[in-house]
Enzyme design. Structure first.
Site, PDB file in Angstrom:
ATOM      1  N   SER A  22       0.796  -1.226   0.000  1.00 30.21           N
ATOM      2  CA  SER A  22       0.000   0.000   0.000  1.00 30.21           C
ATOM      3  C   SER A  22       0.829   1.277   0.000  1.00 30.21           C
ATOM      4  O   SER A  22       0.309   2.340  -0.335  1.00 30.21           O
ATOM      5  CB  SER A  22      -0.949   0.009   1.201  1.00 30.21           C
ATOM      6  OG  SER A  22      -0.221   0.088   2.406  1.00 30.21           O
ATOM      7  N   LYS A  63       0.413   4.831   6.723  1.00 30.45           N
ATOM      8  CA  LYS A  63      -0.084   5.632   5.599  1.00 30.45           C
ATOM      9  C   LYS A  63       0.554   7.015   5.658  1.00 30.45           C
ATOM     10  O   LYS A  63       1.258   7.364   6.601  1.00 30.45           O
ATOM     11  CB  LYS A  63      -1.611   5.785   5.658  1.00 30.45           C
ATOM     12  CG  LYS A  63      -2.402   4.487   5.763  1.00 30.45           C
ATOM     13  CD  LYS A  63      -2.358   3.665   4.496  1.00 30.45           C
ATOM     14  CE  LYS A  63      -3.176   2.372   4.651  1.00 30.45           C
ATOM     15  NZ  LYS A  63      -3.008   1.473   3.471  1.00 30.45           N
TER      16      LYS A  63
END
Length: 332
Positions: free
Chosen positions: A111, A186
């Site tokens: 990701s 993230k």
């Protein structure tokens, strides 16, 4: 035997002559009157027990009697006895560092490509949040699952119980990333008070300012077929997105959950500041320059130029009246 003792006392050589040495040797068994007087004087200067005076000890005249055993030097502790203590201290220090300063985390998915690859080990700064610092735009942060983000992802653990036990111990003290903790990593795109949005092929906009995102995975678009916003990020929360927009279940995909896809700053563990392993991947994780743009921060809305001009014109009569009064006051 008598020769050695006599010689040591007198310190002079034997005179030559017939019978001189024999006479002295024979007479040595009976002490002379001068020797008796010297011995008696030494006893009187002593402590009355026959011991020699302190001034004569250790100078070659007499020796302590009986001889006192010298103190034995303390032997250094064996390395193998100190090793468990050193290991214990190291583990305690590692636990303190993990709890308050720095912790290692492993990257489990794609990701955050290409910024982070699967298997990378990153070091996370846990110190600054203790002083009230909150995540800022552009930082790569590790945070706890807000609830439901990792519900379907199984934890990865070794099938060998012994290896798993060692991993659990090392991860507990922070020397190894944990495989059973459900944490995510993230990039912070917007913080509390910001308005974030993205439409079509992008770009992502924060407070109306377009972001130039060179860190986005090659071939992806900023929105990657997932339009959103405008979203007003609540205070004390952040909006996060993965750099691999086509393979990141980030804030965009959790807008129907409590928080509207945002993450509480209380769930943030810390900021990832360096890729520490493997060595050929070592790199720092700075904040991209696109987040340094002027006007990006959400602040008091700017007054339009036309409104400012109108306001200035309206104030002109008041300014003139005040100036006229000041001039009349100066006249005699």
């Amino acid at each position: 035997m008598g020769d050695l003792v006599i010689g040591a006392r007198s310190g002079a050589g034997e005179p030559e002559g017939s019978g001189g040495r024999a006479t002295r040797s024979t007479g040595s068994a009976v002490p002379s009157s001068a020797e008796d007087a010297a011995a008696q004087s030494a006893d009187e200067q002593g402590n009355g027990t026959g011991d020699a005076p302190d001034g004569l000890r250790g100078e070659g005249f007499l020796e302590d009697s009986p001889e006192k055993p010298a103190d034995k030097e303390r032997k250094p502790r064996s390395f193998w006895k100190e090793l468990p203590i050193l290991i214990g201290i190291a583990l305690v220090l590692a636990l303190v560092i993990k709890t308050f300063f720095v912790q290692a985390f492993s990257i489990p998915s794609e990701s955050m490509q290409n910024t982070l690859q699967v298997g990378d080990r990153v070091l996370v700064d846990k110190l600054t949040p203790w002083f009230g610092a909150e995540p800022e735009r552009g930082e790569v942060v590790v945070f706890k699952d807000p609830g439901g983000w990792l519900a379907d992802e199984p934890t990865k653990q070794s099938g060998n119980s012994f290896v798993r036990g060692i991993q659990d111990v090392l991860s507990f003290v922070g020397l190894m990333p944990s495989d059973n903790e459900k944490d995510l990593i993230k990039r912070v795109i917007a913080v509390g008070g910001d308005t974030v949005e993205c439409e079509g092929d992008g770009p992502v906009k924060v407070n109306g300012i377009a972001l130039n995102e060179p860190y986005v995975y090659p071939g992806n678009t900023p929105c990657q077929m997932k339009d959103f916003g405008p979203v007003k990020v609540p205070e004390g929360r952040i909006w996060v997105m993965g750099d691999h927009r086509g393979d990141s279940l980030d804030s965009r995909f959790h807008m129907d959950q409590p928080g509207g896809g945002t993450v509480s700053v209380d769930d943030v563990i810390g900021r990832a500041f360096v890729v520490a392993w493997p060595l050929n991947r070592w790199a720092t994780l700075p904040v991209p320059e696109t987040f340094d743009q002027k006007g990006l921060a959400a602040a008091v809305p700017l007054v339009p130029p036309t409104a400012g001009a109108v306001g200035a014109v309206a104030l002109l009569p008041v300014v003139r009246r005040l100036r006229d009064r000041a001039e009349r006051g100066k006249q005699p």
